[in-house]
Each structure stands twice: as structure tokens, then as C-alpha cells.
Design an enzyme around this catalytic site. Structure first.
Site: not given
Ligand code: AQP
Length: 329
Positions: A112, A193, A196
Site C-alpha cells: 500500500k 487480489k 476495492k
Molecule cells: N480478494 C479477496 N479475496 C478474499 N477475501 C478478501 N478480502 C478482501 N479482499 C479479498 C477480505 O475481506 C475482508 C475485509 O477486507 P478490508 O476491507 O478490511 O480490507 P482489504 O483486505 O484491504 O480489502 P480490499 O478490498 O483490498 O480493500 P482496500 O482496497 O481498501 O484495501 C477481510 O477479511 C479480507 O481478508
């Protein structure tokens, strides 16, 4: 007494299929076996800049999506992280027992921070705040996607270090990964992966994407140069679609035969996803048209969890020798 479960999602954009298959679906399945607390982790979201007006509406949207995805607010507590001050308080106390070297090793911080012009300190401290979220409620089980496994290990290390320095204070939590869907990859690039924060119209399937958009995105998903599906030797793109279909409806994957054309395979995957999202979208519409419903759910969640958080803060302060107002309460 039921063991406690804690997990959260950042309201940092549109919730996607990865969030659902990696987290929300699993939460809904296990909620009745535990005392469950599900957080909208807005303090995590602000580790990178969020438009204030958009953030506050995403917080409500995320809460509504939790319920639409099957979290029952009668059974489980849905809470906004920043409304319980104990998260930030405990994060500071834990920061003071966390070696900097542990944080520098976090792969999500490295990934990040590469995308930022200036790296905020919050981005480095993110995993300590996550440890505080979990330890504040003395959670036993933390159901997350695979990307959070390293942060969970760190939480365990922090809890153990604190307990060793100050005496048994925190329960050391266990990570719970889903058996299918722990890591959903981007449709446009199956080596990263689904996230968002990744921009690109064909990267993620949002939980609120209409059926025609879902079909279009899956039809355009990256595959490989083979003529058809070979279940014994799938490229990353096809393997990702296979995982998605399997997590949405295992019957679809059982119907896939060797040599099936990619176009036909993708149509089946798309229908499995559309069928999975349809009831979520219907429920979302229902609850978001009811004035005041989401705020009432969040208030109820807050009232349920606040005493637990306050109790942990008092115990932690006492363990560290900090002053507890009101004497030895
Ligand atoms: N691609 C994924 N596959 C499976 N699980 C996922 N999670 C996120 N992306 C995937 C799971 O969703 C939960 C919430 O995630 P988060 O919003 O706290 O943060 P993150 O993991 O950083 O998710 P994003 O979508 O990638 O958000 P941004 O882009 O804002 O950082 C967690 O349990 C995560 O494991």
C-alpha cells in the site's frame, strides 16, 4: 457461554465479491455458533485519504451490505469502529509494546505504501489498530480472507508479548479462513487480489453491480491462450473464475467438462454469481428504503459491545499501571 467472533471490513469503497466470499459469507454461516461482533472499520479506512462525504455514506452502505449478505442484527452486533473510543485507546497501548521491526515486515504495508506519495504513519500502525480491534473484545475466532493472515499472526504475537510483559490480559485469537474463496483475484489481472482500491472498470465485481454488468465483466475476464477449459491444468484467470463459481454454487463447477469453451464456461460462472448476488441486492434495497433502520442497528450494536470494550480498557490500564478513574473498579 458462546465464544466470541470479531471481524471487520473497511468502508473504503464498493464492497466486492472478494469481500463477500472471503469474509461476509463466512460470517453469516458461523454467526449463530458464536457471540459475533462485526465492525465497519472506518479508522482503518482513513489510513489513506477518503472523501469525508463519501466515507460517511459508505459506512452506512457497508452496514446495510452486512445485513443484506446475511448478518442478522438481532443475533450479531454490527458496530462502527470509531464509535467505540476503546479501539484507538487500546491501539496506543499496544503500539507501545510492538517492536517497529514487526511492522516493517508487513507485506500489505509495503504494497500500500508504494502507491502513496506520502506515507502516513497510520498506514504503518494499521496492523496494531487491527490487533486492538480484536483484543478489545477478547475475540477467540477471527474469520478473514487470506490477505489478513499475516496481520492475524502479528495480533497473536502482540497479545503474547503483552501477556508476557504485563501478565495474562488478552486471549490469543485464532484465524479462520474460508475453505473456498479465501483469495479472490482481480478479473482483469488474476495475479493481484481483488481490491476495492484498485481502479479499473473490469477489476472487481461489486456486490451491488446489476446482473448485466456482472455478465459483461465476467465475459471480459482475463483467461489464457488455451482453446478450452482443462480442469487439470488451469491458468490463473480460469482458476480464479473456477474458485468464484465453486464458492457461489459448487454445482456449476461440477458441470464443467474438459474442453468446454471459455465463452460457455464464463456464462455459467456469471449465472452462478448473478444468482448469488440477487437476494443480497433485493435485501439491500429493502433495508435502505426504511428510514432510520441502519442507524438503529448501529446504535444497538454499540450499546451491546461498549461494556465489553470498557472492561478490557480498564483491565489493560490496570495491567500496565495506568490510572483508572474511580479507583480499583
Ligand atoms: N480478494 C479477496 N479475496 C478474499 N477475501 C478478501 N478480502 C478482501 N479482499 C479479498 C477480505 O475481506 C475482508 C475485509 O477486507 P478490508 O476491507 O478490511 O480490507 P482489504 O483486505 O484491504 O480489502 P480490499 O478490498 O483490498 O480493500 P482496500 O482496497 O481498501 O484495501 C477481510 O477479511 C479480507 O481478508
Amino acid at each position: 457461554m458462546k465464544a466470541r467472533v470479531l471481524s471487520g471490513v473497511q468502508p473504503s469503497g464498493n464492497l466486492h465479491l472478494g469481500n463477500y466470499l472471503g469474509a461476509l459469507k463466512n460470517w453469516a454461516e458461523i454467526q449463530s455458533d458464536y457471540e459475533s461482533i462485526f465492525c465497519i472499520v472506518d479508522l482503518h479506512a482513513i489510513t489513506v485519504y477518503q472523501e469525508p462525504e463519501e466515507l460517511v455514506s459508505k459506512i452506512r452502505e457497508t452496514a446495510a451490505l452486512f445485513i443484506a449478505a446475511g448478518i442478522d442484527p438481532e443475533q450479531s452486533s454490527i458496530v462502527v469502529q470509531s464509535s467505540v473510543s476503546g479501539h484507538a485507546e487500546l491501539a496506543w497501548m499496544l503500539t507501545c509494546v510492538t517492536p517497529l521491526g514487526w511492522l516493517n515486515r508487513m507485506t500489505q504495508f509495503k504494497a500500500k505504501s508504494e502507491k502513496q506519495d506520502t506515507i502516513g504513519d497510520g498506514l504503518l500502525q494499521y496492523p496494531v489498530l487491527m490487533a486492538a480491534d480484536i483484543l478489545l473484545y477478547q475475540a477467540k475466532i477471527v474469520p478473514v480472507g487470506e490477505d489478513q493472515s499475516q496481520h492475524l499472526e502479528l495480533t497473536r504475537d502482540i497479545a503474547q508479548r503483552f501477556n508476557a510483559q504485563y501478565g495474562e490480559t488478552f486471549n490469543v485469537p485464532e484465524t479462520r479462513l474460508p475453505t473456498v474463496g479465501a483469495r479472490i483475484m482481480g478479473l482483469d489481472d488474476p495475479t493481484v487480489k481483488m481490491s476495492k482500491s484498485v481502479t479499473g472498470t473490469n477489476h472487481a465485481i461489486a456486490l451491488l453491480d446489476p446482473p448485466e454488468v456482472v455478465r459483461k465483466k465476467i465475459a471480459r475476464a482475463t483467461t489464457d491462450s488455451q482453446p478450452g477449459v482443462d480442469p487439470e491444468n488451469m491458468g490463473a484467470g480460469i482458476a480464479n473464475l473456477f474458485t468464484i463459481a465453486n464458492a457461489c454454487d459448487p454445482a456449476v463447477t461440477r458441470s464443467v467438462v474438459a474442453g468446454m469453451r471459455y465463452g460457455d464456461f464464463k456464462k455459467r460462472v456469471a449465472e452462478a454469481v448473478v444468482a448469488r448476488l440477487e437476494p443480497i441486492q433485493k435485501k439491500y434495497k429493502e433495508i435502505t428504503t426504511e428510514p432510520g433502520y441502519i442507524d438503529a442497528v448501529l446504535q444497538r450494536g454499540l450499546e451491546r459491545v461498549l461494556p465489553i470494550a470498557q472492561d478490557t480498557i480498564r483491565t489493560t490500564k490496570r495491567a500496565m499501571g495506568l490510572y483508572v478513574p474511580g479507583g480499583s473498579v
